[in-house]
Design a protein around this motif. Structure first.
Motif, short mmCIF file in Angstrom:
data_model
loop_
_atom_site.label_atom_id
_atom_site.label_comp_id
_atom_site.label_asym_id
_atom_site.label_seq_id
_atom_site.Cartn_x
_atom_site.Cartn_y
_atom_site.Cartn_z
N GLY A 11 0.79 -1.23 0.00
CA GLY A 11 0.00 0.00 0.00
C GLY A 11 0.82 1.27 0.00
O GLY A 11 0.25 2.38 -0.07
N THR A 12 2.15 1.12 0.09
CA THR A 12 3.05 2.29 -0.05
C THR A 12 4.40 1.79 -0.61
O THR A 12 4.60 0.58 -0.76
N VAL A 61 9.26 5.66 0.21
CA VAL A 61 8.73 4.92 1.36
C VAL A 61 7.37 5.48 1.80
O VAL A 61 6.45 4.73 2.11
N GLY A 62 7.26 6.82 1.77
CA GLY A 62 6.05 7.45 2.30
C GLY A 62 4.88 7.52 1.32
O GLY A 62 3.77 7.86 1.71
N ALA A 63 5.12 7.21 0.06
CA ALA A 63 4.08 7.44 -0.96
C ALA A 63 3.07 6.29 -1.03
O ALA A 63 3.44 5.12 -1.07
N GLN A 64 1.81 6.66 -1.07
CA GLN A 64 0.75 5.65 -1.17
C GLN A 64 0.82 4.93 -2.52
O GLN A 64 1.13 5.53 -3.55
N GLN A 65 0.51 3.64 -2.51
CA GLN A 65 0.38 2.87 -3.75
C GLN A 65 -0.98 2.18 -3.69
O GLN A 65 -1.33 1.63 -2.65
N TYR A 66 -1.70 2.20 -4.74
CA TYR A 66 -3.10 1.79 -4.87
C TYR A 66 -4.00 2.90 -4.36
O TYR A 66 -3.73 3.53 -3.33
N THR A 67 -5.05 3.15 -5.09
CA THR A 67 -6.08 4.10 -4.65
C THR A 67 -6.96 3.41 -3.61
O THR A 67 -6.95 2.17 -3.51
N LEU A 68 -7.72 4.19 -2.90
CA LEU A 68 -8.66 3.62 -1.92
C LEU A 68 -9.61 2.64 -2.62
O LEU A 68 -9.93 1.58 -2.08
N GLU A 69 -10.02 3.00 -3.83
CA GLU A 69 -10.94 2.14 -4.58
C GLU A 69 -10.32 0.75 -4.83
O GLU A 69 -10.97 -0.28 -4.67
N GLU A 70 -9.04 0.74 -5.21
CA GLU A 70 -8.37 -0.54 -5.47
C GLU A 70 -8.20 -1.34 -4.18
O GLU A 70 -8.39 -2.56 -4.14
N MET A 71 -7.83 -0.62 -3.11
CA MET A 71 -7.65 -1.31 -1.82
C MET A 71 -8.96 -1.95 -1.37
O MET A 71 -8.98 -3.08 -0.90
N GLY A 116 -13.35 -15.28 2.98
CA GLY A 116 -12.88 -15.62 4.32
C GLY A 116 -11.38 -15.51 4.50
O GLY A 116 -10.81 -16.15 5.38
N ARG A 117 -10.71 -14.70 3.68
CA ARG A 117 -9.25 -14.51 3.84
C ARG A 117 -8.99 -13.13 4.43
O ARG A 117 -9.62 -12.15 4.05
N LYS A 118 -8.02 -13.07 5.35
CA LYS A 118 -7.63 -11.77 5.91
C LYS A 118 -6.65 -11.07 4.96
O LYS A 118 -6.06 -11.72 4.09
N VAL A 119 -6.49 -9.77 5.19
CA VAL A 119 -5.62 -8.98 4.31
C VAL A 119 -4.55 -8.26 5.12
O VAL A 119 -4.84 -7.57 6.10
N ALA A 120 -3.30 -8.46 4.72
CA ALA A 120 -2.15 -7.80 5.35
C ALA A 120 -1.61 -6.78 4.35
O ALA A 120 -1.39 -7.11 3.18
N VAL A 121 -1.39 -5.56 4.82
CA VAL A 121 -0.96 -4.49 3.91
C VAL A 121 0.39 -3.91 4.32
O VAL A 121 0.55 -3.40 5.44
N GLY A 132 3.86 4.68 4.81
CA GLY A 132 3.47 6.09 4.67
C GLY A 132 2.13 6.40 5.34
O GLY A 132 1.24 5.54 5.40
N THR A 133 2.02 7.65 5.82
CA THR A 133 0.85 8.09 6.58
C THR A 133 -0.47 7.85 5.83
O THR A 133 -1.41 7.28 6.38
N GLU A 134 -0.53 8.31 4.58
CA GLU A 134 -1.80 8.21 3.84
C GLU A 134 -2.11 6.76 3.47
O GLU A 134 -3.27 6.33 3.50
N GLY A 135 -1.10 6.01 3.12
CA GLY A 135 -1.29 4.59 2.76
C GLY A 135 -1.81 3.80 3.96
O GLY A 135 -2.69 2.94 3.82
N ILE A 136 -1.27 4.09 5.13
CA ILE A 136 -1.72 3.41 6.36
C ILE A 136 -3.21 3.67 6.56
O ILE A 136 -4.01 2.76 6.76
N LYS A 137 -3.59 4.95 6.45
CA LYS A 137 -4.98 5.32 6.74
C LYS A 137 -5.94 4.78 5.69
O LYS A 137 -7.03 4.31 6.02
#
Ligand code: ARG
Length: 435
Positions: free
Chosen positions: A218-219, A229-239, A250-255, A259-264
């Motif tokens: 996601g970053t 390192v800090g730059a978001q990768q994938y838009t919210l829509e894709e995430m 039924g699968r969990k997702v690890a991201v 970066g601040t925006e990617g985390i959020k």
């Protein structure tokens, strides 16, 4: 081979790939009794003295005080761990890369996917013997992690119980792509997908080939060429599309997100865990608490990368990024601990040598946890992130017998987590230097 037979074999393979596939067919249950001077109770956060744990086949059947003087049944195998022994649940690591090359940068090209898997077989044994009885492998080429998990479950090779992700999903040119070679080589990582439908297809493909969990980037990151390192990768829509598709099955997702925006964005998209979490801000903490998102923060790594990285082929670009990110990540960890965000124990072993997974315990206490909190994080808490807390993570009747022991009190000296002397997984002893 006819289709019915193929179908049957696939069904069998699926069954074999689920956890405790090692059910033993013995008629009479084999009873083992493990006696320890101390038992760390990670449910209550206390230490009990002079305890006995009874095991039948792969499960714990009794946890009793030795003072109760219950006679051992005939034929039971008694393991005395000796004075000063501290018994506890098997440790867990939510972020490892068992399959992979130990060399970084362009030197890593010497290692084919097959060679990386052979390293993985060796790393699995090393990790188990270090006391880690369950790990989550987040990112591996060619479904080699699926193969390794299945070989371990079948009893072909020793290793921890594995939850695996297969190839990580990532944007073109992102942290989970490979940007090492120029255009004419045409290199693209297997998990690269752009756009909501493409990412859904990749999630489906990963599940088709047997993964337990979905990982995406996601970053940007430290060890990728040309990413910030800090730059978001994938838009919210894709995430959201990735998470929706995974959760539906039924699968969990690890991201992966520094970066601040990617985390959020990853939290808002409904991800189950955020890995690294370096540039965390107050809003990110609030969101994680609101959504019940786990943080898996590899805060030991920085020491190794800065001290040893160059010797292991890490590029100057990566070292420079690490210098910027390392301290900031530890400060974020401290804030997350204070705020009471759910934390798992994730090391990113593979960046540094496998078997050193226990080294992070010291760091977690240095950066705000109590020793008991660190032990609970590396056992019970991480089992909750994995969704297997009803089977492992506590030394308790009815749970699988995954236990480790250490000589000396690891709550007083956290470096003892690097010297695990006894390892049992599903009732089988893999290491005992304490007797
Ligand atoms: N796999 C991660 C990345 O490449 C490793 C980060 C290691 N550094 C750290 N401070 N945790 O981004």
């Amino acid at each position: 081979m006819n289709t019915v037979r193929v179908g049957l074999m696939m069904a069998l393979a699926l069954i074999a790939s689920t956890f405790s596939a090692s059910a033993q067919a013995d008629e009479t249950p084999k009873i083992k009794i493990v006696n320890a001077a101390h038992l760390i109770d990670v449910e209550k956060g206390t230490v009990l003295d002079n305890m006995s744990v009874w095991i039948e086949n792969d499960k714990i059947t009794k946890v009793v005080s030795q003072n109760a003087k219950i006679a051992a049944p005939e034929g039971a195998e008694v393991v005395d761990l000796g004075p000063d022994s501290y018994l506890m649940p098997g440790l867990m690591d939510s972020h490892v890369h068992l399959v992979g090359s130990p060399i970084w940068g362009y030197d890593a090209y010497q290692h084919s996917t097959a060679r990386q898997l052979v390293y993985g077989v060796a790393n699995a044994k090393i990790t188990l013997e270090a006391g880690f009885t369950t790990v989550r492998n987040v990112g591996a080429p060619g479904f080699t992690d699926v193969a390794l998990r299945d070989a371990i479950n079948a009893g072909d090779v020793p290793g921890p119980r594995m939850l695996v992700s297969g190839p990580s999903l990532g944007i073109t040119g992102g942290h989970c792509d490979n940007n090492m070679l120029p255009f004419e080589y045409g290199e693209e990582s297997e998990g690269v997908a752009d756009g909501p439908w493409e990412v859904r297809q990749k999630v489906r493909r990963n599940m088709k080939y047997g993964v337990d969990v979905i990982k995406f980037c996601g970053t940007g990151g430290v060890f990728s060429k040309g990413t910030r390192v800090g730059a978001q990768q994938y838009t919210l829509e894709e995430m959201k599309a990735i998470v929706d598709e995974a959760h539906m099955a039924g699968r969990k997702v690890a991201v992966h997100a520094h970066g601040t925006e990617g985390i959020k964005s990853a939290i808002l998209a409904g991800a189950d865990s955020i890995e690294h979490v370096s540039y965390l801000d107050d809003e990110g903490i609030k969101l994680a608490k609101k959504h019940g998102t786990w943080f898996s923060m590899d805060i030991y790594n920085d020491d190794f990368i800065l001290q040893e990285g160059a010797k292991h082929g890490m590029t100057e670009e990566s070292l420079a990024k690490e210098r910027a990110v390392g301290l900031r990540q530890r400060q974020s960890f401290q804030k997350a601990v204070k705020a009471g965000v759910k934390l798992s124990y994730g090391t990113d072993a593979g960046v540094y040598p496998h078997g050193g997974n226990g080294k992070q315990m010291v760091k977690m206490v240095e950066w705000g946890m109590t020793p008991m909190q660190a032990v609970i994080t590396a056992t019970r808490e991480t089992s909750k992130l994995f969704g297997i807390e009803d089977r492992v993570g506590i030394v308790k009747e009815g749970h699988l017998a995954d236990m480790i022991a250490i000589k000396g009190n690891p709550l007083e000296d956290l470096t003892l987590f690097e010297k695990v002397g006894f390892v049992m997984k599903e009732g089988k002893v893999y290491k005992n230097t304490l007797q």
